[in-house]
Motif scaffolding. Structure first.
Motif, short mmCIF file in Angstrom:
data_model
loop_
_atom_site.label_atom_id
_atom_site.label_comp_id
_atom_site.label_asym_id
_atom_site.label_seq_id
_atom_site.Cartn_x
_atom_site.Cartn_y
_atom_site.Cartn_z
N LEU A 35 -1.39 -5.35 11.66
CA LEU A 35 -2.60 -5.59 10.88
C LEU A 35 -2.67 -6.99 10.27
O LEU A 35 -3.76 -7.44 9.89
N ALA A 36 -1.54 -7.69 10.18
CA ALA A 36 -1.50 -8.99 9.51
C ALA A 36 -2.50 -10.01 10.06
O ALA A 36 -3.08 -10.78 9.27
N PRO A 37 -2.76 -10.08 11.37
CA PRO A 37 -3.74 -11.06 11.85
C PRO A 37 -5.13 -10.89 11.26
O PRO A 37 -5.91 -11.85 11.22
N LEU A 38 -5.46 -9.71 10.78
CA LEU A 38 -6.77 -9.48 10.16
C LEU A 38 -6.87 -10.10 8.78
O LEU A 38 -7.96 -10.14 8.19
N ALA A 56 4.63 -9.27 0.91
CA ALA A 56 5.18 -10.59 1.22
C ALA A 56 4.85 -11.00 2.64
O ALA A 56 4.55 -12.18 2.91
N LEU A 57 4.88 -10.05 3.57
CA LEU A 57 4.53 -10.36 4.95
C LEU A 57 3.06 -10.76 5.05
O LEU A 57 2.71 -11.74 5.72
N GLU A 60 2.04 -14.33 3.99
CA GLU A 60 2.20 -15.42 4.94
C GLU A 60 0.88 -15.78 5.59
O GLU A 60 0.75 -16.83 6.20
N ARG A 61 -0.10 -14.89 5.48
CA ARG A 61 -1.41 -15.09 6.13
C ARG A 61 -2.53 -15.36 5.14
O ARG A 61 -3.53 -15.99 5.50
N GLY A 62 -2.41 -14.83 3.91
CA GLY A 62 -3.49 -14.99 2.94
C GLY A 62 -2.96 -14.91 1.53
O GLY A 62 -1.76 -15.04 1.28
N THR A 63 -3.87 -14.72 0.57
CA THR A 63 -3.53 -14.60 -0.84
C THR A 63 -3.45 -13.12 -1.19
O THR A 63 -4.42 -12.38 -1.00
N VAL A 64 -2.30 -12.69 -1.71
CA VAL A 64 -2.06 -11.26 -1.90
C VAL A 64 -1.86 -10.90 -3.36
O VAL A 64 -1.05 -11.52 -4.07
#
Length: 246
Positions: A35-38, A56-57, A60-64
């Protein structure tokens, strides 16, 4: 791989770094990776972040924003994963304003909630128009087969794929994707070898007699790539993976 968890291992959540828990950790990890690419470039609320490894994973792709009700857990996430904005709050009343995030991630959590419908309404409220809801949850059909109540004492209500789909649609979402996690070739080999790798682990826990060396070595060696995610044979999947749009 360290042998001591950084949070108490209660059975309610999965934590990394525990050989005996590695199968379950990797089974959860594959869904995050799928799901991370979304989440690229997005503002993400992980509603029920647990130990924080998934938040944390995604960070690496956005603001969490990592939200959990438990004070110890939120404190742990803040200390271990500085890229995650850890906050404490109730999933029944998300502590965010209307339309403030692009993605709500809820992985292996909805089965713990008493008011699943109310939680999904809250997710829709905090999402921006067109925002994404990412949900994974154990498939009731395979996780608690033939039972009226969940096998896991921490679960309040488990769902089949069609039931989860109906639930999110009733909350005003449109389903973009409905799939599931399955064993890949190496895990299917372990199923044959141990008479079902899940059942073998359950029997160890229930029996209390300690782990056979060959089973523990096999479980410790599992990696996320040993699982697959697809929309084939949904009722036979291990965990449901759903993507819906507000």
């Amino acid at each position: 791989m360290p042998t001591e968890p950084t949070l108490p291992l209660t059975g309610e959540r999965t934590v990394p770094g525990v050989p005996e828990e590695n199968y379950w950790f990797r089974r959860h990890e594959i869904a995050y990776r799928h799901l991370a690419p979304l989440c690229v470039g997005k503002t993400i609320l992980e509603a029920g972040c647990g130990e924080g490894y998934g938040a944390a994973l995604l960070a690496e792709r956005g603001t969490v924003i990592g939200l959990d009700y438990d004070h110890l857990t939120a404190t742990h996430v803040a200390g271990k994963y500085p890229a995650v904005q850890a906050i404490r709050g109730n999933l029944a009343a998300l502590p965010l304003g209307d339309g403030t995030v692009d993605v709500v991630a809820n992985l292996q959590v909805i089965e713990h909630l008493w008011d699943q419908e109310g939680f999904l309404r809250e997710c829709r409220r905090v999402l921006r128009p067109g925002g994404l809801l990412l949900v994974t949850t154990p498939n009731r059909i395979t996780f608690s087969p033939g039972r009226d109540t969940p096998l896991n004492p921490f679960h309040t209500r488990e769902l089949a794929p069609s039931e989860l789909d109906e639930l999110v649609r009733a909350a005003g979402f449109a389903t973009d994707y409905l799939g599931g996690v399955h064993h890949g070739p190496r895990l299917r080999d372990l199923d044959v070898r141990f008479g079902g790798v899940i059942d073998a682990q359950v029997q160890v826990v229930l029996g209390g007699g300690g782990w056979p060396d060959d089973l523990l070595r096999a479980v410790e060696a599992v990696v996320a790539e040993d699982f697959t995610v697809s929309d084939a044979d949904l009722d036979a999947c291990l965990d449901i993976v759903l993507v819906a749009r507000a």
